[in-house]
Motif scaffolding. Structure first.
Motif, mmCIF file in Angstrom:
data_model
loop_
_atom_site.group_PDB
_atom_site.id
_atom_site.type_symbol
_atom_site.label_atom_id
_atom_site.label_comp_id
_atom_site.label_asym_id
_atom_site.label_seq_id
_atom_site.Cartn_x
_atom_site.Cartn_y
_atom_site.Cartn_z
ATOM 1 N N LYS A 1 1.046 -1.314 0.093
ATOM 2 C CA LYS A 1 0.059 -0.020 0.000
ATOM 3 C C LYS A 1 0.832 1.271 -0.028
ATOM 4 O O LYS A 1 1.920 1.276 0.665
ATOM 5 C CB LYS A 1 -0.806 0.053 1.377
ATOM 6 C CG LYS A 1 -1.958 -1.182 1.152
ATOM 7 C CD LYS A 1 -2.857 -0.921 2.491
ATOM 8 C CE LYS A 1 -3.834 -2.534 2.520
ATOM 9 N NZ LYS A 1 -4.618 -2.223 3.876
ATOM 10 N N SER A 2 0.558 2.085 -0.830
ATOM 11 C CA SER A 2 1.137 3.666 -0.921
ATOM 12 C C SER A 2 2.736 3.468 -1.341
ATOM 13 O O SER A 2 3.274 4.145 -0.723
ATOM 14 C CB SER A 2 1.002 4.309 0.353
ATOM 15 O OG SER A 2 -0.354 4.339 0.555
ATOM 16 N N GLY A 3 3.193 2.364 -1.939
ATOM 17 C CA GLY A 3 4.554 2.226 -2.347
ATOM 18 C C GLY A 3 5.257 1.835 -1.072
ATOM 19 O O GLY A 3 6.682 2.104 -1.304
ATOM 20 N N ASP A 4 4.957 1.211 -0.399
ATOM 21 C CA ASP A 4 5.646 0.799 0.881
ATOM 22 C C ASP A 4 6.614 -0.187 0.719
ATOM 23 O O ASP A 4 6.573 -1.096 -0.419
ATOM 24 C CB ASP A 4 4.859 0.232 2.088
ATOM 25 C CG ASP A 4 4.094 1.284 2.935
ATOM 26 O OD1 ASP A 4 4.326 2.445 2.296
ATOM 27 O OD2 ASP A 4 3.356 0.916 3.804
ATOM 28 N N THR A 5 7.800 -0.493 1.245
ATOM 29 C CA THR A 5 8.810 -1.357 0.915
ATOM 30 C C THR A 5 9.033 -2.297 2.221
ATOM 31 O O THR A 5 8.707 -1.778 3.292
ATOM 32 C CB THR A 5 10.161 -0.928 0.379
ATOM 33 O OG1 THR A 5 10.743 -0.189 1.765
ATOM 34 C CG2 THR A 5 10.173 0.199 -0.765
ATOM 35 N N VAL A 6 9.366 -3.708 1.791
ATOM 36 C CA VAL A 6 9.495 -4.354 2.751
ATOM 37 C C VAL A 6 11.126 -4.685 3.183
ATOM 38 O O VAL A 6 11.743 -4.805 2.377
ATOM 39 C CB VAL A 6 8.813 -5.835 2.569
ATOM 40 C CG1 VAL A 6 9.286 -6.778 3.673
ATOM 41 C CG2 VAL A 6 7.332 -5.881 2.374
ATOM 42 N N ASP A 7 11.343 -4.527 4.366
ATOM 43 C CA ASP A 7 13.025 -4.722 4.599
ATOM 44 C C ASP A 7 13.329 -6.201 4.712
ATOM 45 O O ASP A 7 12.509 -7.284 4.775
ATOM 46 C CB ASP A 7 13.196 -4.216 6.347
ATOM 47 C CG ASP A 7 12.450 -5.152 7.181
ATOM 48 O OD1 ASP A 7 12.970 -6.058 7.585
ATOM 49 O OD2 ASP A 7 11.337 -4.855 7.388
ATOM 50 N N GLY A 8 14.593 -6.278 4.390
ATOM 51 C CA GLY A 8 15.343 -7.593 3.863
ATOM 52 C C GLY A 8 15.499 -8.617 5.163
ATOM 53 O O GLY A 8 15.220 -9.561 4.762
ATOM 54 N N GLU A 9 15.434 -8.031 6.332
ATOM 55 C CA GLU A 9 15.233 -8.859 7.393
ATOM 56 C C GLU A 9 14.010 -9.713 7.687
ATOM 57 O O GLU A 9 14.078 -10.854 7.739
ATOM 58 C CB GLU A 9 15.496 -8.151 8.844
ATOM 59 C CG GLU A 9 15.569 -9.101 9.938
ATOM 60 C CD GLU A 9 15.577 -8.160 11.401
ATOM 61 O OE1 GLU A 9 15.685 -9.040 12.410
ATOM 62 O OE2 GLU A 9 15.918 -7.091 11.305
ATOM 63 N N THR A 10 13.058 -8.928 7.345
ATOM 64 C CA THR A 10 11.464 -9.514 7.326
ATOM 65 C C THR A 10 11.362 -10.692 6.175
ATOM 66 O O THR A 10 11.110 -11.556 6.258
ATOM 67 C CB THR A 10 10.450 -8.577 7.001
ATOM 68 O OG1 THR A 10 10.414 -7.644 8.185
ATOM 69 C CG2 THR A 10 9.261 -9.059 7.030
ATOM 70 N N LEU A 11 11.956 -10.353 4.936
ATOM 71 C CA LEU A 11 11.943 -11.158 3.780
ATOM 72 C C LEU A 11 12.878 -12.559 4.018
ATOM 73 O O LEU A 11 12.645 -13.810 3.537
ATOM 74 C CB LEU A 11 12.413 -10.557 2.504
ATOM 75 C CG LEU A 11 11.223 -9.580 2.112
ATOM 76 C CD1 LEU A 11 11.940 -8.783 0.897
ATOM 77 C CD2 LEU A 11 9.909 -10.423 1.593
ATOM 78 N N GLY A 12 14.068 -12.244 4.861
ATOM 79 C CA GLY A 12 14.831 -13.433 5.148
ATOM 80 C C GLY A 12 13.926 -14.334 6.118
ATOM 81 O O GLY A 12 14.257 -15.560 5.873
ATOM 82 N N ARG A 13 13.233 -13.498 7.138
ATOM 83 C CA ARG A 13 12.787 -14.612 8.081
ATOM 84 C C ARG A 13 11.412 -15.260 7.136
ATOM 85 O O ARG A 13 11.186 -16.477 7.471
ATOM 86 C CB ARG A 13 11.975 -13.691 9.096
ATOM 87 C CG ARG A 13 13.154 -13.175 9.958
ATOM 88 C CD ARG A 13 12.365 -12.034 11.154
ATOM 89 N NE ARG A 13 11.524 -13.223 11.795
ATOM 90 C CZ ARG A 13 10.686 -12.481 12.800
ATOM 91 N NH1 ARG A 13 10.713 -11.127 12.999
ATOM 92 N NH2 ARG A 13 9.841 -13.441 13.552
ATOM 93 N N CYS A 14 11.249 -14.562 6.194
ATOM 94 C CA CYS A 14 10.104 -15.554 5.311
ATOM 95 C C CYS A 14 10.445 -16.443 4.758
ATOM 96 O O CYS A 14 10.034 -17.709 4.574
ATOM 97 C CB CYS A 14 9.393 -14.262 4.239
ATOM 98 S SG CYS A 14 8.307 -13.220 4.892
ATOM 99 N N CYS A 15 11.965 -16.599 4.005
ATOM 100 C CA CYS A 15 12.649 -17.661 3.786
ATOM 101 C C CYS A 15 12.642 -18.883 4.570
ATOM 102 O O CYS A 15 12.462 -19.941 4.270
ATOM 103 C CB CYS A 15 14.001 -17.049 3.241
ATOM 104 S SG CYS A 15 14.149 -15.844 1.944
ATOM 105 N N LEU A 16 12.986 -18.449 5.884
ATOM 106 C CA LEU A 16 13.240 -19.251 6.907
ATOM 107 C C LEU A 16 11.866 -20.269 7.057
ATOM 108 O O LEU A 16 11.610 -21.388 7.629
ATOM 109 C CB LEU A 16 13.860 -18.965 8.145
ATOM 110 C CG LEU A 16 13.959 -19.816 9.229
ATOM 111 C CD1 LEU A 16 14.928 -21.162 8.952
ATOM 112 C CD2 LEU A 16 14.675 -19.158 10.440
ATOM 113 N N GLU A 17 10.834 -19.334 7.247
ATOM 114 C CA GLU A 17 9.431 -19.886 7.693
ATOM 115 C C GLU A 17 8.980 -20.825 6.534
ATOM 116 O O GLU A 17 8.243 -21.825 6.784
ATOM 117 C CB GLU A 17 8.573 -18.684 7.684
ATOM 118 C CG GLU A 17 7.197 -18.946 8.351
ATOM 119 C CD GLU A 17 7.131 -18.935 9.691
ATOM 120 O OE1 GLU A 17 6.167 -19.470 10.356
ATOM 121 O OE2 GLU A 17 8.127 -18.907 10.211
ATOM 122 N N MET A 18 9.279 -20.439 5.069
ATOM 123 C CA MET A 18 9.113 -21.506 4.080
ATOM 124 C C MET A 18 9.836 -22.716 4.389
ATOM 125 O O MET A 18 8.930 -23.626 4.128
ATOM 126 C CB MET A 18 9.339 -20.691 2.945
ATOM 127 C CG MET A 18 8.663 -19.819 2.211
ATOM 128 S SD MET A 18 8.672 -19.220 0.357
ATOM 129 C CE MET A 18 7.987 -20.778 -0.152
#
Length: 395
Positions: free
Chosen positions: A295-312
């Protein structure tokens, strides 16, 4: 009809969207065959609303629509309407697309679209765009034949079961886990409640004991007619060594990571995904391509996306996790975030290669070099699992 038969997918979509806007107070349902196509249509509006408004204001199609039959058909509906054009500009320029379906088409009662199987991942996106309208998956069909109907069309997407129509083809079922042999085929009247089968059809068009590749689970009966829930496609998607990840398992892993993303970043969600097994280096690893909706062009930080990798990784099979933890035969899972609109380009590429736009389903694993090249050229950031997933040797 002219727009539907138009061979140019972009011109067809433009004409249908334009007519839908001109007749917005007459629209009672919004839909497509598959959820992916409906999401694509809404994104088409996001990208083209300014030109659509200009055409409505002028009462004339712009020159980019060149198909004579489409121009002639649309001319019957399109009239200059400055008020409607201003409404479209106001609604679409706000940047907030929550509930855009009911804002633009206020009489819409439901979304009519297939959201079972891998299409289930579009449910949050469709809820976001529709403002919570009921999602109706009315039928189960494929290129081979028509299979069945959902006799409870207003049930939740996760509860959808289809009642097989026995007069549309001759249906047989191969129990999952048994040898592929004619002697193991089960007739429609003899399937067992709760068991999974691969569906096999013999059709009026001439297919003889054709394996469709769909895995179905018997959920009950309507009178004597079995009811089935679509589970997954049969094929294994990803494998590096001994691991074998199928479509349903990958879907669950993405859903689990998506839930984590939503908890950590409430303004972002996974709009689309696909995958491939990368073996360019040793050990090989899974690559998951994500297109994010923010929403509104927000970006997601790399730490969160790294945790998403581990969650998968935590959601994948014990064989996969053993390969990661003990054997070292599988490298850390990687999420590659691609820029918005990438998966529309993938669809355009598939259509240009001969795929029917009405039957298009995004492959959950890409192997064609041209598709891999396209995806990799649109990557904006890359993230790896920061730790090993949990795994212990069973006692």
């Amino acid at each position: 009809m002219a727009a539907i038969l138009c061979e140019d997918a972009s011109q067809s979509m433009y004409a249908q969207m334009l007519c839908g806007l001109c007749q917005r107070h007459d629209v009672l349902r919004v839909g497509a065959v598959f959820a992916a196509a409906l999401v694509r249509a809404i994104r088409f509006l996001q990208l083209n609303w300014a030109q659509l408004a200009a055409d409505i204001e002028a009462g004339e199609l712009n020159p980019s629509v060149t198909d004579p039959s489409v121009r002639e058909a649309v001319a019957v509906i399109l009239r200059p309407d400055a008020e409607l054009a201003e409404f479209i500009r106001t609604e679409c320029s706000r940047g907030d697309w929550t509930g855009i379906v009911t804002r633009v088409w206020p009489k819409t009662k439901c979304l009519n679209v297939v959201v079972t199987g891998v299409m289930a991942q579009y449910n949050p996106t469709l809820q976001y765009y529709s403002g919570g309208l009921p999602i109706v998956s009315g039928m189960y069909a494929s290129s081979e034949c028509f299979f069945g109907l959902n006799l409870r069309p207003l049930c939740g997407p996760s509860e959808v079961s289809y009642t097989i129509m026995p007069n549309t083809a001759y249906f047989e079922f191969l129990p999952v886990g048994e040898a592929v042999d004619a002697s193991n085929l089960v007739e429609l009247a003899r399937v067992e409640d709760g068991r999974e089968y691969e569906v096999v059809v013999t059709t009026y068009a001439g297919l003889n004991r054709y394996r469709v590749g769909d895995i179905l689970c018997v959920t009950g009966f309507h009178n004597a007619a079995p009811q089935f829930r679509f589970v997954r496609r049969q094929n294994v998607l990803l494998s590096i060594e001994a691991d074998k990840t199928d479509e349903a398992e990958l879907q669950r892993a993405v859903e689990r990571a998506s839930a984590l993303l939503l908890r950590q970043h409430s303004r972002a969600s996974v709009a689309e995904f696909t995958s491939r097994a990368c073996t360019l280096h040793v050990p090989g690893h899974y690559v998951i391509y994500w297109e994010l909706l923010t929403k509104s062009g927000d970006t997601v930080d790399g730490e969160t996306l790294g945790r998403c990798c581990l969650e998968m990784e935590e959601a994948l099979s014990a064989v996969y996790r053993q390969g990661r933890v003990t054997d070292g035969s599988i490298g850390p899972l990687e999420i590659r975030v691609v820029r918005p609109g990438t998966f529309e380009e993938v669809m355009d590429l598939a259509v240009s290669c001969g795929t029917s736009i009405g039957q298009y389903k995004l492959p959950r694993c890409v192997t064609l070099p041209c598709m891999v090249e396209l995806l990799d050229s649109r990557v904006v950031s890359s993230h790896f699992s920061p730790a090993l997933p949990h795994w212990t040797l069973a006692p």
